[in-house]
Scaffold this motif. Structure first.
Motif, PDB file in Angstrom:
ATOM      1  N   VAL A 238       0.850  -1.191   0.000  1.00  0.00           N
ATOM      2  CA  VAL A 238       0.000   0.000   0.000  1.00  0.00           C
ATOM      3  C   VAL A 238       0.886   1.240   0.000  1.00  0.00           C
ATOM      4  O   VAL A 238       1.724   1.417   0.889  1.00  0.00           O
ATOM      5  N   ILE A 239       0.702   2.078  -1.006  1.00  0.00           N
ATOM      6  CA  ILE A 239       1.382   3.369  -1.070  1.00  0.00           C
ATOM      7  C   ILE A 239       0.334   4.441  -0.827  1.00  0.00           C
ATOM      8  O   ILE A 239      -0.715   4.455  -1.483  1.00  0.00           O
ATOM      9  N   CYS A 240       0.593   5.336   0.106  1.00  0.00           N
ATOM     10  CA  CYS A 240      -0.316   6.446   0.369  1.00  0.00           C
ATOM     11  C   CYS A 240       0.325   7.729  -0.175  1.00  0.00           C
ATOM     12  O   CYS A 240       1.451   8.068   0.187  1.00  0.00           O
ATOM     13  N   VAL A 241      -0.405   8.416  -1.031  1.00  0.00           N
ATOM     14  CA  VAL A 241       0.018   9.727  -1.519  1.00  0.00           C
ATOM     15  C   VAL A 241      -0.859  10.756  -0.818  1.00  0.00           C
ATOM     16  O   VAL A 241      -2.054  10.880  -1.116  1.00  0.00           O
ATOM     17  N   GLY A 242      -0.295  11.456   0.142  1.00  0.00           N
ATOM     18  CA  GLY A 242      -1.071  12.389   0.946  1.00  0.00           C
ATOM     19  C   GLY A 242      -0.439  13.763   0.983  1.00  0.00           C
ATOM     20  O   GLY A 242       0.503  14.058   0.247  1.00  0.00           O
TER      21      GLY A 242
ATOM     22  N   LEU B 167      -7.284   3.862  -4.672  1.00  0.00           N
ATOM     23  CA  LEU B 167      -8.325   3.931  -3.657  1.00  0.00           C
ATOM     24  C   LEU B 167      -8.603   5.390  -3.353  1.00  0.00           C
ATOM     25  O   LEU B 167      -7.690   6.141  -2.999  1.00  0.00           O
ATOM     26  N   SER B 168      -9.866   5.802  -3.508  1.00  0.00           N
ATOM     27  CA  SER B 168     -10.255   7.194  -3.289  1.00  0.00           C
ATOM     28  C   SER B 168     -11.565   7.238  -2.521  1.00  0.00           C
ATOM     29  O   SER B 168     -12.385   6.318  -2.601  1.00  0.00           O
ATOM     30  N   ARG B 169     -11.767   8.330  -1.789  1.00  0.00           N
ATOM     31  CA  ARG B 169     -13.052   8.507  -1.099  1.00  0.00           C
ATOM     32  C   ARG B 169     -14.140   8.986  -2.060  1.00  0.00           C
ATOM     33  O   ARG B 169     -15.313   9.002  -1.716  1.00  0.00           O
ATOM     34  N   GLY B 170     -13.773   9.405  -3.248  1.00  0.00           N
ATOM     35  CA  GLY B 170     -14.772   9.901  -4.191  1.00  0.00           C
ATOM     36  C   GLY B 170     -15.338  11.242  -3.788  1.00  0.00           C
ATOM     37  O   GLY B 170     -16.531  11.517  -3.972  1.00  0.00           O
ATOM     38  N   TYR B 171     -14.461  12.109  -3.280  1.00  0.00           N
ATOM     39  CA  TYR B 171     -14.918  13.411  -2.791  1.00  0.00           C
ATOM     40  C   TYR B 171     -15.578  14.209  -3.924  1.00  0.00           C
ATOM     41  O   TYR B 171     -15.062  14.275  -5.033  1.00  0.00           O
ATOM     42  N   GLY B 172     -16.721  14.795  -3.631  1.00  0.00           N
ATOM     43  CA  GLY B 172     -17.466  15.559  -4.612  1.00  0.00           C
ATOM     44  C   GLY B 172     -18.521  14.740  -5.328  1.00  0.00           C
ATOM     45  O   GLY B 172     -19.339  15.285  -6.064  1.00  0.00           O
ATOM     46  N   GLY B 173     -18.522  13.410  -5.123  1.00  0.00           N
ATOM     47  CA  GLY B 173     -19.513  12.546  -5.755  1.00  0.00           C
ATOM     48  C   GLY B 173     -20.620  12.178  -4.784  1.00  0.00           C
ATOM     49  O   GLY B 173     -20.475  12.302  -3.571  1.00  0.00           O
TER      50      GLY B 173
ATOM     51  N   ARG C 265     -12.457   3.189   3.960  1.00  0.00           N
ATOM     52  CA  ARG C 265     -11.250   2.790   3.238  1.00  0.00           C
ATOM     53  C   ARG C 265     -10.991   1.280   3.268  1.00  0.00           C
ATOM     54  O   ARG C 265     -10.470   0.725   2.305  1.00  0.00           O
ATOM     55  N   ILE C 266     -11.348   0.613   4.347  1.00  0.00           N
ATOM     56  CA  ILE C 266     -11.061  -0.828   4.428  1.00  0.00           C
ATOM     57  C   ILE C 266     -11.870  -1.620   3.393  1.00  0.00           C
ATOM     58  O   ILE C 266     -11.286  -2.387   2.618  1.00  0.00           O
ATOM     59  N   PRO C 267     -13.195  -1.457   3.320  1.00  0.00           N
ATOM     60  CA  PRO C 267     -13.933  -2.166   2.262  1.00  0.00           C
ATOM     61  C   PRO C 267     -13.466  -1.787   0.858  1.00  0.00           C
ATOM     62  O   PRO C 267     -13.415  -2.625  -0.038  1.00  0.00           O
ATOM     63  N   GLY C 268     -13.101  -0.512   0.672  1.00  0.00           N
ATOM     64  CA  GLY C 268     -12.609  -0.085  -0.630  1.00  0.00           C
ATOM     65  C   GLY C 268     -11.318  -0.777  -1.003  1.00  0.00           C
ATOM     66  O   GLY C 268     -11.138  -1.237  -2.138  1.00  0.00           O
ATOM     67  N   ALA C 269     -10.404  -0.871  -0.045  1.00  0.00           N
ATOM     68  CA  ALA C 269      -9.122  -1.534  -0.295  1.00  0.00           C
ATOM     69  C   ALA C 269      -9.326  -3.019  -0.576  1.00  0.00           C
ATOM     70  O   ALA C 269      -8.682  -3.591  -1.476  1.00  0.00           O
ATOM     71  N   GLU C 270     -10.217  -3.651   0.192  1.00  0.00           N
ATOM     72  CA  GLU C 270     -10.468  -5.081  -0.030  1.00  0.00           C
ATOM     73  C   GLU C 270     -11.111  -5.331  -1.401  1.00  0.00           C
ATOM     74  O   GLU C 270     -10.857  -6.358  -2.033  1.00  0.00           O
TER      75      GLU C 270
ATOM     76  N   ALA D  73      -5.546   6.900   9.024  1.00  0.00           N
ATOM     77  CA  ALA D  73      -4.937   5.778   9.755  1.00  0.00           C
ATOM     78  C   ALA D  73      -5.814   4.530   9.775  1.00  0.00           C
ATOM     79  O   ALA D  73      -5.853   3.801  10.763  1.00  0.00           O
ATOM     80  N   ARG D  74      -6.501   4.260   8.681  1.00  0.00           N
ATOM     81  CA  ARG D  74      -7.355   3.071   8.606  1.00  0.00           C
ATOM     82  C   ARG D  74      -6.603   1.842   8.110  1.00  0.00           C
ATOM     83  O   ARG D  74      -6.932   0.721   8.487  1.00  0.00           O
ATOM     84  N   LEU D  75      -5.606   2.055   7.251  1.00  0.00           N
ATOM     85  CA  LEU D  75      -4.873   0.946   6.642  1.00  0.00           C
ATOM     86  C   LEU D  75      -3.402   0.987   7.038  1.00  0.00           C
ATOM     87  O   LEU D  75      -2.842   2.061   7.273  1.00  0.00           O
TER      88      LEU D  75
END
Length: 346
Positions: free
Chosen positions: A47-51, A81-87, A124-129, A148-150
């Protein structure tokens, strides 16, 4: 949903920041506790996080895309993996760039989905899975560093060298998402974007902490496409001035400009106003890829505006061309290490 950072976040500390300091103190304590102590879910793939340190854009999306392209060149199957902000969708969804609209999944996920498998999820966990179930062997999180979920195998924090971290205060006094010291202890490297000096203090702090500092620049894919042209530039992104600088670097003259809040979907009167202003002044309409993707399949004259607008596509170009490969290799090595430790302990 749109977001617009208060202007006082990006100036010297004033009365607004001072009045909000007690709230920021509590917010910072909670954010720090979550980053330090929240139990993180482990994935079977790297997992790479770009923050980034702050609320708002710093170049995360083009950075994530650059890493995904490097991963594909290495024979890997990356997924975003994205939260889909704005959708509007609040269920875990695999983004289809040919079917979904930005109003449903957000603008950035549509751009990401052009490059690799992209899943949006408020959790984030269901999205990653879901990404793992889709067969990806490398997860790239677009944002999510502070949540800090993953368990993250490599955290790359992007910082804009012109804006830096604004007034340096934690939300809501400023744009910082959690105390800088806590964030610094959890990151693996900093990516300084651009040639400004607003990030230099953090770069020195990272260096003292033994954290690598990479350097990159956002460059237009077609550098001479607007040379000598007079334009009306419009953008609904976190920092429109960054977009304007890019246009000027391409040799265009910005005669008229219009900024909107980040992730903003244009109303019919706003669309008509842009079209009419450009026609009246004889200007070429110019916008960002994020704004253009929000026009696709939109209402009224959205299609007309999209057709009339020149889209400035940009790439994140690292000073060291090998940097994305090094990030990927480090994430893979860290993933193997944590899985070995888990196997020994379990």
């Amino acid at each position: 949903m749109v977001s617009e950072a208060p202007p006082f976040w990006w100036t010297s500390i004033g009365w607004q920041a001072r009045c909000l300091a007690p709230v920021s103190f509590v917010y910072g304590r909670v954010a720090a506790a979550l980053m330090r102590h929240r139990r993180r879910h482990a994935l079977p793939v790297p997992v790479i996080c770009v923050g980034n340190f702050t609320v708002g854009g710093a170049g995360k999306t083009p950075t994530a895309i650059a890493i995904a392209r490097a991963a594909k060149a290495k024979g890997l199957k990356p997924g975003f993996l994205s939260r889909g902000y704005g959708g509007s969708l609040d269920v875990t969804t695999v983004v289809d760039p040919h079917h979904h609209r930005s109003t449903a999944v957000g603008d950035e996920p549509l751009l990401l989905a052009r490059e690799a498998v992209t899943v949006i999820s408020r959790r984030r966990i269901p999205g990653a899975e879901k990404l793992v179930a889709e067969g990806v062997d490398l997860v790239i999180m677009d944002d999510g560093f502070q949540s800090a979920r993953l368990k993250v195998d490599y955290a790359l924090i992007v910082i804009d060298s012109i804006r830096g971290i604004g007034n340096g205060r934690v939300v809501p006094s400023g744009p910082v998402r959690a105390p800088i010291g806590v964030q610094m202890s959890h990151l693996d490297a900093i990516l300084k974007v651009g040639k400004g000096d607003a990030a230099d203090r953090l770069v020195r702090q990272a260096a003292r902490s033994g954290k690598p500092v990479m350097v990159a620049e956002v460059l237009p894919a077609e550098r001479d496409a607007l040379k000598g042209k007079s334009v009306l530039a419009y953008a609904g992104i976190a920092d429109p001035t960054k977009f304007y600088r890019t246009i000027e670097q391409m040799g265009a003259l910005i005669v008229d400009r219009q900024g909107f809040p980040d992730h903003h979907h244009l109303a019919e009167d706003e669309i008509a106003d842009l079209i009419e202003r450009a026609a009246r002044q004889g200007l070429q309409l110019v916008t960002t890829t994020k704004d253009h993707v929000r026009l696709a399949g939109g209402h009224g004259r959205s299609g007309e505006l999209a057709e009339l607008s020149h889209v400035v596509d940009v790439n994140m170009v690292f000073d060291d061309p090998k940097a994305p490969d090094l990030i990927i290799e480090a994430a893979i090595a860290n993933c193997r290490r944590r899985r070995l430790v888990a196997a020994i302990e379990g």
